[in-house]
Design a protein around this motif. Structure first.
Motif, short mmCIF file in Angstrom:
data_model
loop_
_atom_site.label_atom_id
_atom_site.label_comp_id
_atom_site.label_asym_id
_atom_site.label_seq_id
_atom_site.Cartn_x
_atom_site.Cartn_y
_atom_site.Cartn_z
N TYR A 41 51.56 1.99 5.44
CA TYR A 41 52.98 1.90 5.14
C TYR A 41 53.85 2.24 6.35
O TYR A 41 54.97 1.74 6.45
N GLU A 42 53.36 3.06 7.24
CA GLU A 42 54.13 3.36 8.46
C GLU A 42 54.34 2.08 9.28
O GLU A 42 55.45 1.79 9.74
N TYR A 43 53.29 1.32 9.45
CA TYR A 43 53.39 0.07 10.19
C TYR A 43 54.22 -0.95 9.41
O TYR A 43 55.04 -1.67 9.98
N ALA A 44 54.05 -1.00 8.08
CA ALA A 44 54.83 -1.90 7.25
C ALA A 44 56.32 -1.59 7.38
O ALA A 44 57.15 -2.49 7.50
N LYS A 45 56.66 -0.30 7.38
CA LYS A 45 58.06 0.09 7.54
C LYS A 45 58.59 -0.33 8.91
O LYS A 45 59.73 -0.79 9.02
N GLU A 46 57.77 -0.20 9.93
CA GLU A 46 58.18 -0.64 11.27
C GLU A 46 58.48 -2.14 11.29
O GLU A 46 59.49 -2.58 11.86
N LEU A 47 57.64 -2.92 10.65
CA LEU A 47 57.86 -4.37 10.57
C LEU A 47 59.14 -4.68 9.79
O LEU A 47 59.94 -5.53 10.19
N LYS A 164 64.61 -3.98 -2.06
CA LYS A 164 63.97 -2.65 -2.04
C LYS A 164 63.31 -2.46 -0.67
O LYS A 164 62.69 -3.38 -0.16
N ASN A 165 63.43 -1.28 -0.12
CA ASN A 165 62.78 -0.97 1.15
C ASN A 165 61.30 -0.67 0.91
O ASN A 165 60.91 -0.26 -0.19
N VAL A 166 60.49 -0.85 1.93
CA VAL A 166 59.06 -0.55 1.85
C VAL A 166 58.86 0.92 1.47
O VAL A 166 58.07 1.25 0.62
N ASN A 167 59.57 1.80 2.13
CA ASN A 167 59.47 3.25 1.83
C ASN A 167 60.55 3.69 0.91
O ASN A 167 61.65 3.39 0.96
#
Length: 167
Positions: A41-47, A164-167
């Motif tokens: 999810y950290e990488y997904a949020k970055e994307l 909706k945001n990933v996080n």
């Protein structure tokens, strides 16, 4: 022992045997390994942040609305679509199937699901082996990985408004 007692005992033993037989544990299916393409999810949020800060900001400014940027599809419906694609592609001679995801937008006419908003749709892909013309006695082939136009595309998930945001 009289006949009635023997019948009762036989009936009782048959019920007990059936009961024990139905209590057997069924073997668990093998554990599925995570695909190589998963991301945390950290990488997904970055994307997602990169998309929001570059493309989404420009799109929203141009359209004058906060456009949709995330889409939800029912997993059971996706499984049905995948099974349908596999069935149809097999009958058409396709192998190594895939799904290509396209960005789209609904025209502003009211007859569309979400007029003026973005959408995504899925298009089945596959490889179909075709023979090359050759004078060689050894047959050679080449593979085409392309959209399978004989199978309908898939759309109409649920778009987040607001997104909706990933996080």
């Amino acid at each position: 022992m009289n006949t009635k007692s023997i019948q009762r005992l036989a009936f009782f033993l048959a019920i007990m045997a059936f009961s024990f037989q139905s209590c057997e544990e069924k073997p668990k299916p093998p554990k599925i390994k995570a695909p190589k393409q998963i991301i945390d999810y950290e990488y997904a949020k970055e994307l997602e942040d990169e998309y929001k800060n570059t493309r989404s900001a420009i799109i929203n400014k141009h359209l004058g609305i906060e456009d949709t940027r995330e889409f939800w599809f029912d997993l059971e419906e996706l499984k049905k679509y995948i099974a349908y694609v596999e069935q149809e592609a097999d009958s058409l001679g396709y192998t190594r199937l895939g799904i290509r995801i396209y960005n789209g937008a609904y025209p502003k006419e009211k007859r569309f699901h979400d007029p003026g908003y973005s959408t995504v749709f899925l298009v089945p892909t596959g490889n179909k082996t075709k023979s090359k013309a050759s004078f060689s006695p050894i047959s050679s082939t080449f593979v085409i990985n392309d959209n399978i136009h004989e199978i309908p595309a898939y759309n109409y998930g649920h778009a987040g408004k607001p997104p909706k945001n990933v996080n």
